[in-house]
Design an enzyme around this catalytic site. Structure first.
Site, mmCIF file in Angstrom:
data_model
loop_
_atom_site.group_PDB
_atom_site.id
_atom_site.type_symbol
_atom_site.label_atom_id
_atom_site.label_comp_id
_atom_site.label_asym_id
_atom_site.label_seq_id
_atom_site.Cartn_x
_atom_site.Cartn_y
_atom_site.Cartn_z
ATOM 1 N N ASP A 1 0.833 -1.195 0.000
ATOM 2 C CA ASP A 1 0.000 0.000 0.000
ATOM 3 C C ASP A 1 0.876 1.257 0.000
ATOM 4 O O ASP A 1 2.064 1.205 0.295
ATOM 5 C CB ASP A 1 -0.900 -0.031 1.234
ATOM 6 N N GLU B 1 2.748 6.865 -2.563
ATOM 7 C CA GLU B 1 2.490 8.098 -3.328
ATOM 8 C C GLU B 1 2.885 9.348 -2.537
ATOM 9 O O GLU B 1 3.306 10.349 -3.116
ATOM 10 C CB GLU B 1 1.002 8.213 -3.691
ATOM 11 N N ASP C 1 -8.878 3.665 -3.425
ATOM 12 C CA ASP C 1 -10.009 3.925 -2.537
ATOM 13 C C ASP C 1 -11.231 4.405 -3.311
ATOM 14 O O ASP C 1 -11.364 5.593 -3.654
ATOM 15 C CB ASP C 1 -9.616 4.965 -1.484
#
Length: 786
Positions: A437, A440, A503
């Site tokens: 995950d 970024e 998401d």
């Protein structure tokens, strides 16, 4: 990035110098070098100063041409570089006369006009595709006052999202667009699938699926005219796609140089083959990864008892499950990432993983590249220099996500090894896959171990992060047995599958956003795509959940995952025989359908791995010549031969465009003539999944596990084979070894089916016609179509 103020003027604060004259042209074995002036040179006096550009066109492979444009060469060479498979020694065909010079690589050529007219044209097989003409290739200066004002506006957001760029100059290339030409790609973009009219910034950000931000920004685009363009920079490339200049695609990079590759082919699939030959082919995910994944969800309460209840519930309801994912709270709160199980919730993790393995379940756990100050690893990483640092030498820290978190510096070989060692330790405990995950939120006002430009590292960081984890997994599990669930990516990230869409929300509109992002990503060199079934945020209504189950199971990879609520189907509707379309029944139906399709799906995965052609692909990749196809973004091809159209509304209707030919719904058995749109009303046990004309779909003898014998007792169904046409299907085993090739050829009312020898037996059948058993000593059958 917009510089133009209409046709004639520039925005205040910018001076644009356009390439105007190919003043000098020099040819070598595989390149053409052009010294370009930004004003016409009529006499010697005009050579005294002024902006010039040095432009080199290099043939690097068949149908691949590299273009390098530079103003000042003496800049720092400290930017990270994409790992490219760039060949040397390719010999181009170059022809030159007084008017122009043309360099040809395969069927692709670039022609540069000499003299006072700037004109560069790219062609394929004699057909002009695009080019840079009058007022296109340019060097742009920003005055100091305007640059300072721009930077001051950016400083409040300097940590992650908008870099305070130190450059006062930009290189811009503009390539022409033809009438009706449409542009796709740029990575995972959730905006309109056709990118014309958009500003696209190549800058990774954690923005969800509802914004123009992107977890996976790729400086590559495809054109409906059969070419692709890749800017070879991890920096913040800015594109204006038929926006500030509506007849062009503008590519702008801060600094003194830009390099891009031009690819062409007879179709868009060929272009992607060439692009992935340069940037890397997707690895082959293991067969078990194509089965259903179930997650704990994110902030829900869960422990070993919860996990056992979920797994038992799936087996009791006869819903085949293959992978179980532990999200963040397998570790203690506040301590991510520490690679240690929370022994309060999971007192015997080794025993738990063994019990899951005994039930034929693979195990995935969540990580990120951030190390909380409360993690057991923080002090060690600080002492040994394993974290990104501030300019004063202190560790960069942030409270956004975890308290005082540091960020692993993967440019440090020792930190890279350290992080990988923790992955290897998890594998030896029994972990099979890793959800990588984040990646970024990477700062750019910082210092890296190897001195890399921090602005350039912002996008590139995710490549090193995912590569480190993937290599560790592959080293422990073996080739073709490593799999990630990655959120962030850059160029080359396709080598480390699988990627999921981030998401999304639990609503129909978010399903559509997710699909647009996946199709854009798969038009950018990525082969496999997944998403959170049921949506990540919020809790879906039962109808949204059930429609998403169908969409999710007809994606390459399928995972039930949420944020604040569980995604097990009985949380939506219990398995009630009085309601045959309840959530459990719907999930069970589509899991079993995907399981039966594994011989077809895994063969398509092997093809994606070998060629780079995405397994889940936009319609335009397969049917670019059909004028109804280029804008389609609510349907897709799953492999070569299945067209899928998720139902994304409460009415249960799906509008589907079918190219020419007879298409067969593999769920209902209905047939439809193509060359038109159709509207389908679908029950929850239906979704348009149509077999292409002249295709063979192989269905396996699936029971519970996505890893099984894909040949024995399989059924190969021949769909709508036209007279005089042939079709072929390959069946691999779960280790990607080719076992049998089936070929069908129709003549009149009969179909001759042949198969390569195998000791296994399987059925071949003409849809709505005859069938026969092949295998052993029987390798041929003649079947009637009636």
């Amino acid at each position: 990035m917009k510089f133009s103020d209409g046709l004639w003027l520039q925005k205040k604060g910018y001076q644009v110098y356009y390439a105007s004259q190919a003043y000098e042209v020099v040819c070598t074995e595989n390149a053409v070098s052009v010294f370009a002036t930004t004003t016409p040179i009529y006499n010697r006096a005009m050579t005294l100063g002024g902006v010039t550009l040095e432009i080199t066109y290099t043939a690097v492979a068949e149908d691949v041409i590299k273009v390098h444009i530079v103003h000042h060469k003496g800049t720092l060479k400290n930017q990270p570089k994409f790992e490219l498979n760039e060949l040397t020694g390719y010999k181009a065909q170059i022809t030159e006369d007084e008017q122009s010079v043309t360099m040809t690589a395969g069927k692709t050529s670039v022609r540069i006009v000499k003299g006072f007219q700037w004109d560069v044209a790219f062609s394929y097989d004699g057909k002009r595709l695009t080019g840079a003409g009058w007022r296109s290739t340019s060097y742009i200066e920003e005055d100091a006052f305007h640059a300072d004002a721009r930077r001051n506006l950016q400083r409040d957001d300097r940590c992650f999202n908008d870099p305070v760029d130190p450059h006062n100059a930009f290189i811009r290339e503009q390539l022409s667009l033809d009438v009706g030409e449409q542009i796709y790609g740029f990575g995972e973009k959730f905006t309109t699938f056709v990118k014309n009219g958009q500003n696209v910034e190549i800058w990774n950000a954690d923005g969800g699926t509802c914004s123009e931000q992107s977890y996976k920004s790729i400086p590559f685009y495809l054109s409906s005219r059969g070419y692709g363009v890749f800017v070879n920079s991890p920096g913040k490339v800015s594109y204006e796609v038929a926006s500030d200049t509506v007849s062009k695609v503008s590519m702008t990079l801060p600094g003194e140089e830009i390099e891009y590759f031009f690819f062409a082919g007879s179709n868009l699939e060929e272009v992607l083959v060439k692009y992935t030959e340069l940037t890397g082919k997707p690895a082959l995910p293991p067969a078990e990864s194509f089965g259903l994944w179930l997650s704990t969800s994110f902030t829900t309460d869960y422990n070993e008892e919860t996990v056992n209840e979920f797994v038992d519930g799936m087996f009791q309801r006869d819903i085949p499950l293959r992978m179980f994912h532990f999200d963040c709270f397998w570790m203690k709160a506040w301590e991510w990432t520490n690679f240690e199980w929370d022994r309060t919730a999971f007192p015997d993790p080794e025993g738990l993983l063994k019990r899951l393995h005994d039930r034929k379940l693979g195990v995935c756990v969540w990580i990120n590249p951030y190390i909380s100050q409360r993690s057991r690893l923080f002090d060690e990483g600080t002492e040994k220099g394993y974290f990104i640092r501030n300019k004063d030498g202190s560790v960069f820290q942030s409270d956004l996500w975890q308290p005082g978190m540091a960020i692993v510096d993967f440019t440090n070989p020792e930190a890279y090894q350290w992080f990988g060692d923790h992955i290897r330790a998890l594998c030896r405990m029994g972990v099979d896959a890793i959800k990588t995950d984040f990646g970024e939120r990477i700062p750019f006002d910082c210092v890296y171990h190897d001195g890399s430009d921090p602005i350039m590292m912002h996008n590139y960081y995710t490549y090193l992060y995912n590569k480190c984890v993937f290599e560790a997994l592959e080293g422990e599990k073996g080739k073709d047995h490593a799999v990630l669930f990655a959120r962030s990516a850059t160029v080359g990230g396709q080598k480390f599958p699988v990627h999921w869409g981030g998401d999304c929300s639990a609503e129909f509109t978010s399903m559509a956003e997710t699909l647009r992002g996946g199709l854009s990503l798969c038009a950018s060199g990525f082969g496999f795509f997944s998403h959170d079934i049921g949506g990540f945020e919020q809790t879906a209504t039962a109808d949204v959940y059930k429609r998403w189950c169908a969409f999710g199971l007809l994606s390459t990879h399928s995972r039930l995952h949420g944020s604040t609520s569980y995604r097990v189907p009985w949380a939506y509707e219990e398995d009630d025989p009085a309601n045959p379309e309840n959530a459990c029944a719907v999930l069970r139906f589509f899991v079993k359908l995907k399981g039966r399709l594994m011989p077809y799906l895994f063969a398509q995965a092997v093809k994606t791995h070998e060629t780079g052609i995405p397994m889940m692909r936009p319609m335009v990749l397969s049917y670019a010549d059909d004028p109804a196809v280029p804008t389609l973004d609510r349907q897709y091809m799953l492999g070569d031969d299945l067209l899928c159209a998720p139902v994304m509304n409460a009415d249960g209707t799906a509008d589907v465009y079918l190219p020419a030919g007879t298409w067969t719904d593999i769920i209902t058995g209905e047939t439809f003539e193509g060359g038109r749109f159709i509207r389908r009303k679908c029950s929850f046990l239906e979704m348009p999944v149509l077999a292409r004309p002249d295709s063979i779909i192989v269905y396996g003898d699936f029971v519970q596990d996505s890893v099984y014998d894909y040949v024995q007792d399989a059924e190969a169904v021949i769909y709508s084979l036209g007279d005089g046409k042939t079709a072929e299907a390959k069946i691999y085993d779960s280790e990607a070894k080719l076992i049998v090739t089936i070929t069908a050829a129709r003549s009149g009312d009969t179909v001759k089916v042949t198969a390569t020898p195998t000791d296994k037996t399987f059925t071949v059948r003409v849809f709505n016609g005859q069938s026969a058993v092949l295998g052993g000593s029987v390798t041929e059958a003649i079947l009637s179509t009636k």
